[in-house]
Motif scaffolding. Structure first.
Motif, PDB file in Angstrom:
ATOM      1  N   GLY A 124     -11.812   1.984   7.105  1.00 26.99           N
ATOM      2  CA  GLY A 124     -12.308   3.366   7.226  1.00 26.99           C
ATOM      3  C   GLY A 124     -12.832   3.494   8.450  1.00 26.99           C
ATOM      4  N   ALA A 125     -13.526   2.675   8.973  1.00 24.85           N
ATOM      5  CA  ALA A 125     -14.499   2.675  10.267  1.00 24.85           C
ATOM      6  C   ALA A 125     -13.451   2.795  11.406  1.00 24.85           C
ATOM      7  N   ALA A 126     -12.527   1.945  11.247  1.00 21.40           N
ATOM      8  CA  ALA A 126     -11.630   1.993  12.506  1.00 21.40           C
ATOM      9  C   ALA A 126     -10.787   3.125  12.515  1.00 21.40           C
ATOM     10  N   VAL A 146      -5.535  -0.655   1.779  1.00 17.94           N
ATOM     11  CA  VAL A 146      -6.041  -0.657   3.058  1.00 17.94           C
ATOM     12  C   VAL A 146      -5.275   0.516   3.514  1.00 17.94           C
ATOM     13  N   ARG A 147      -4.076   0.603   3.428  1.00 16.57           N
ATOM     14  CA  ARG A 147      -3.458   1.659   3.677  1.00 16.57           C
ATOM     15  C   ARG A 147      -3.787   2.983   3.437  1.00 16.57           C
ATOM     16  N   ALA A 148      -4.371   3.295   1.958  1.00 18.66           N
ATOM     17  CA  ALA A 148      -5.015   4.392   1.461  1.00 18.66           C
ATOM     18  C   ALA A 148      -6.170   4.537   2.139  1.00 18.66           C
ATOM     19  N   ALA A 149      -6.909   3.530   2.532  1.00 20.25           N
ATOM     20  CA  ALA A 149      -8.258   3.774   3.403  1.00 20.25           C
ATOM     21  C   ALA A 149      -7.952   4.343   4.938  1.00 20.25           C
ATOM     22  N   ARG A 174       5.604  -6.217   1.991  1.00 17.41           N
ATOM     23  CA  ARG A 174       4.950  -5.148   1.643  1.00 17.41           C
ATOM     24  C   ARG A 174       4.140  -4.351   2.691  1.00 17.41           C
ATOM     25  N   ALA A 175       3.943  -5.282   3.891  1.00 10.90           N
ATOM     26  CA  ALA A 175       3.174  -4.685   5.013  1.00 10.90           C
ATOM     27  C   ALA A 175       4.116  -3.629   5.754  1.00 10.90           C
ATOM     28  N   ALA A 176       5.239  -3.992   5.775  1.00  7.01           N
ATOM     29  CA  ALA A 176       6.350  -3.020   6.183  1.00  7.01           C
ATOM     30  C   ALA A 176       6.555  -1.797   5.535  1.00  7.01           C
ATOM     31  N   ALA A 177       6.386  -2.029   4.232  1.00  4.89           N
ATOM     32  CA  ALA A 177       6.727  -0.940   3.256  1.00  4.89           C
ATOM     33  C   ALA A 177       5.522   0.078   3.325  1.00  4.89           C
ATOM     34  N   ALA A 178       4.350  -0.440   3.532  1.00  7.39           N
ATOM     35  CA  ALA A 178       3.115   0.272   3.639  1.00  7.39           C
ATOM     36  C   ALA A 178       2.653   0.986   5.023  1.00  7.39           C
ATOM     37  N   GLY A 179       3.721   0.661   5.919  1.00  9.37           N
ATOM     38  CA  GLY A 179       3.658   1.259   7.282  1.00  9.37           C
ATOM     39  C   GLY A 179       2.913   0.776   8.324  1.00  9.37           C
TER      40      GLY A 179
END
Length: 412
Positions: A124-126, A146-149, A174-179
């Motif tokens: 969120g800070a990033a 993390v993607r949602a945050a 999973r990381a690729a699917a989450a963008g």
């Protein structure tokens, strides 16, 4: 002779301007922190010793970490004069995207152990600062959370190639699917380093209650309240793979990892790939030949091989050899915005902060991470202006000299 007069009440009132008190204790202590070391001091007071030492410590005698920090202090800046620096641009481009500052957040494991907001606070800070956030394979928040945050910012994923390769392959997918746009393939952990502070503290994952930890926790009830009233500490992205936390940690360290694994992961990953943990010029040249997008000069924050090369010292030569073919980044030991500026001037495309962000997290959760980023951003801007540069692109090797403290002895 000095002419004296009786003080006028009006003049006294003008001098006696009292600052409005801040009732929010967290904001008060964070506002009082002017450096990352100030945040570290607050973190040490507020965090149980075992958790703080896990963050603060390094391997064996902790020489690698001490030398890395010393290397940043052993520099000399060479400012230009009479340059208009009324307007400043700290934005940079790295791995195909932009960052509003020339640093991002490095991957850290067990992050919710330090403070319960963990990676959500970091992401969120990033996002708020417009810089990349990197999630660790051993993170305590899932890829999807993390993607949602950080739904619109840049998310990177750090990968350990585990003994059970299918687990790592699943994380890549999973990381690729989450963008997530960048994968950090980590190469400096064939086995775990000897982190002696953890052993001396009887530290375990998940934390075990001993008489020592209980006594140490008595003046820090807020940490235990957060820890005991929030979801259990686990490797969130690995929670469905089975096995205890200890078994998963052991599985993450695989001495058989090799270049074939890199090629397999590279073929799977649709985005940019960075090799993290590079520690010599020859390996940098080989990785550039193999077509990786980035190299992260790092000795894992001094947490693996003690007496390892100093990444900041390696930087100029690596940039000379491969800088036109691959983006070179650096981490380990960064505690001041001036460290970031010096790295960029010597050719680094980008830098990453780990402990600096975690000190902020332990000092005050998400607002503490915001404060850590703010401190570094102010230091970056001030250093650039005092050097007489208006943008990251104007920083050059001529602006920095690395002073020599450790000079290799000639072989006989």
């Amino acid at each position: 002779m000095v002419t004296r007069q009786f003080p006028q009440p009006k003049a006294l009132l003008e001098l006696m301007q009292f600052k409005k008190p801040t009732l929010d204790a967290r904001k008060r202590r964070l506002d009082a922190a002017l450096t990352i070391y100030d945040l570290r001091a607050i973190a040490a007071r507020r965090t149980p010793r075992a958790a703080f030492d896990y963050t603060d410590g390094a391997a064996e005698g902790e020489l690698s970490l001490a030398r890395a920090r010393q290397a940043f202090e052993d520099i000399e800046f060479h400012p230009d004069i009479l340059r208009d620096v009324s307007e400043l641009d700290t934005t940079t481009t790295v791995l195909g995207g932009t960052s509003t500052l020339p640093f991002g957040i490095a991957p850290t494991g067990f992050t919710r152990l330090m403070q319960t907001e963990g990676e959500i606070a970091g992401a969120g800070a990033a996002a708020a600062a417009g810089i990349p956030f990197t999630l660790s394979t051993l993170g305590t928040t899932s890829i999807e959370a993390v993607r949602a945050a950080n739904p619109h910012g840049r998310n990177w994923f750090q990968l350990y190639v585990m003994r059970q390769r299918e687990i790592s392959y699943g994380l890549v997918e999973r990381a690729a699917a989450a963008g997530f746009d960048t994968l950090m393939f980590t190469v400096d952990t064939p086995v775990a380093g000897a982190r002696l502070r953890d052993k001396r503290n009887g530290f375990s994952i998940p934390p075990a209650l001993t008489m020592g930890t209980i006594v140490n926790a008595i003046p820090r009830p807020w940490w235990w309240f957060d820890f005991l009233t929030t979801p259990p500490l686990e490797f969130a992205s690995l929670s469905s793979t089975g096995g205890t936390v200890g078994e998963l940690l052991d599985s993450a360290m695989d001495p058989s990892i090799n270049f074939t694994d890199l090629e397999i992961i590279r073929d799977m990953w649709p985005g940019k790939i960075v090799v993290k943990g590079v520690q010599n010029v020859a390996d940098s040249v080989e990785l550039a030949r193999r077509g990786v997008d980035g190299i992260l000069l790092s000795n894992h924050g001094g947490r693996q091989l003690d007496r390892a090369p100093i990444p900041f010292h390696l930087l100029p030569e690596v940039v000379r050899e491969v800088g036109s073919d691959v983006e070179v980044m650096v981490d380990t030991g960064i505690m001041n915005g001036a460290d970031v500026v010096a790295s960029i001037a010597l050719g680094a495309k980008f830098t990453l902060i780990g402990r600096a962000y975690l000190y902020g997290l332990m000092a005050g959760g998400r607002p503490g991470v915001d404060r850590a980023i703010q401190i570094l951003a102010v230091e970056v801007a001030r250093t650039m202006k005092l050097l007489g540069v208006r943008s990251v692109e104007e920083l050059e090797p001529r602006h920095v000299t690395q002073l020599q403290r450790l000079i290799p002895r000639e072989a006989r």
